[in-house]
Design an enzyme around this catalytic site. Structure first.
Site: not given
Length: 397
Positions: A95-97
């Site tokens: 995801g957004s990491v």
């Protein structure tokens, strides 16, 4: 009877000193196991497919692995067990990491400039479902730093579309797409250690799965960490590279090789110490890296940052934390049929921001959708507190 004789006289081998801090390691083992159990107990049905929690802490400047822990729930045996190896072997969409890498790719490629703004509202490409950020109607106008702070998916979609050749997106219309953009973005991500070997001094490590269909929608998913898969170790090297002003350092367990001591259990004279091994410097302007570092600082320290709820009280406010949160959609299949929708929760961080001592990565795959329990955040905050408490204790002794 067979005669035997000594050909070479045996001697004691060299002593190996590892980078692992055993006190910190035991604490991290407890933290990860306790949070996995707490998360499953919080919502047993929603979390019925949750089996793993993984975390690693490293010294970003040297690559020394301070502690590495994995906890696993065996559903058949209904038993919890340690599974540290999963940090290096298990791969998931994080995801957004990874959005720090996406922003840097956009800046270095020239498809955006420092301060470029986009209006965050759902993106609708002809023939595909709408893609949006975590707020249903969008996040409004955001620049590159703000896009990290509030975790704008749409900002990353615009970077991906421009990488693919589309500069004039219009809702419900087809977009231009150059398939080589997927290769370009993967190459950029690899500079941080994402999707490639980290070089860890261990016999084997996974590098992750690369999606096989270079379509426009998949490139958009790649830009928000919802396409290729990565290990927790790769995420730690990635955030360490950002903390290190763009220098990617090889992670390692071996710290020193010593001669055997003449007597007693203490290590003997030093034979060799393991220096920091810089694998590469990412090919990006330093001023761009500074913008991503500032974005990560705001994620943890700004009131509307997505990780601020974890770090906005003492003692965390004194650590000067930079971080990025992530959530990826994950589907569970059983007997060839979709059984459930789940989420992969992740968090990367380093501190202190101005002189990083520690970098961490946390990955908790297949959590229940909308369960509301911050498994990744609790592991991260407890890990950082354990580290800095140990540092403070050591300084007093």
């Amino acid at each position: 009877m067979i005669d035997t004789s000594a050909v070479v006289k045996g001697e004691r081998g060299k002593d190996l000193v590892l980078t692992i801090d055993m006190v910190f390691q035991k604490q991290l083992d407890s933290i990860v196991m306790e949070e996995l159990k707490a998360t499953k107990n919080h919502s047993p049905y929603l979390n019925r497919y949750l089996e793993d929690a993984m975390a690693i802490a490293v010294k970003p400047k040297t690559g020394e692995i301070l502690a590495m822990s994995g906890a696993h729930y065996d559903r058949k045996k209904q038993k919890y067990e340690n599974a540290d190896y999963k940090v290096m072997y298990d791969t998931h969409q994080p995801g957004s990491v990874v959005k720090g890498a996406t922003i840097l790719t956009g800046l270095q490629s020239g498809v955006i400039q420092p301060g470029t703004t986009f209006y965050d509202e759902p993106v609708k490409i002809a023939g595909t479902p709408a893609k949006k950020s975590w707020k249903p109607y969008g996040l409004g106008t955001v620049n590159d730093i703000q896009a990290l702070k509030v975790s704008s998916n749409v900002y990353m979609f615009y970077i991906a579309m421009r990488m693919g050749g589309e500069y004039h997106y219009q809702p419900n219309k087809k977009i231009s797409f150059q398939p080589e953009a997927v290769t370009d973005m993967r190459h950029s991500f690899s500079q941080f250690g994402l999707g490639v070997q980290t070089g860890v001094d261990f016999p084997y490590e996974a590098i992750g799965y690369r999606g096989e269909h270079p379509k426009a929608g998949n490139l958009l998913d790649f830009a928000i960490g919802n396409y290729d898969t990565f290990t927790t170790l790769q995420l730690a090297q990635y955030v360490s590279t950002i903390a290190n002003d763009g220098y990617r350092v090889r992670p390692h367990f071996l710290k020193e090789v010593r001669e055997p001591a003449a007597e007693g259990n203490e290590p003997g004279p030093m034979r060799r110490s393991i220096p920091a091994d810089i694998l590469n410097k990412i090919q990006m302007d330093d001023k761009y890296i500074k913008r991503v570092q500032e974005g990560f600082r705001q994620v943890a320290q700004a009131p509307d940052g997505t990780a601020n709820k974890y770090f906005n009280t003492k003692p965390y406010t004194s650590y000067n934390i930079a971080a990025k949160t992530g959530t990826a959609e994950s589907e569970i299949y059983e007997n060839g049929k979709k059984a459930a929708d789940t989420e992969n929760h992740s968090l990367v961080a380093y501190a202190p921001m101005d002189d990083p001592e520690i970098a961490i990565a946390v990955l908790v795959p297949n959590s229940g959708v909308g369960m509301g329990y911050p498994d990744n955040g609790n592991i991260a905050k407890r890990t950082l507190k354990a580290y800095f408490d140990l540092q403070e204790s050591s300084s007093k002794n």
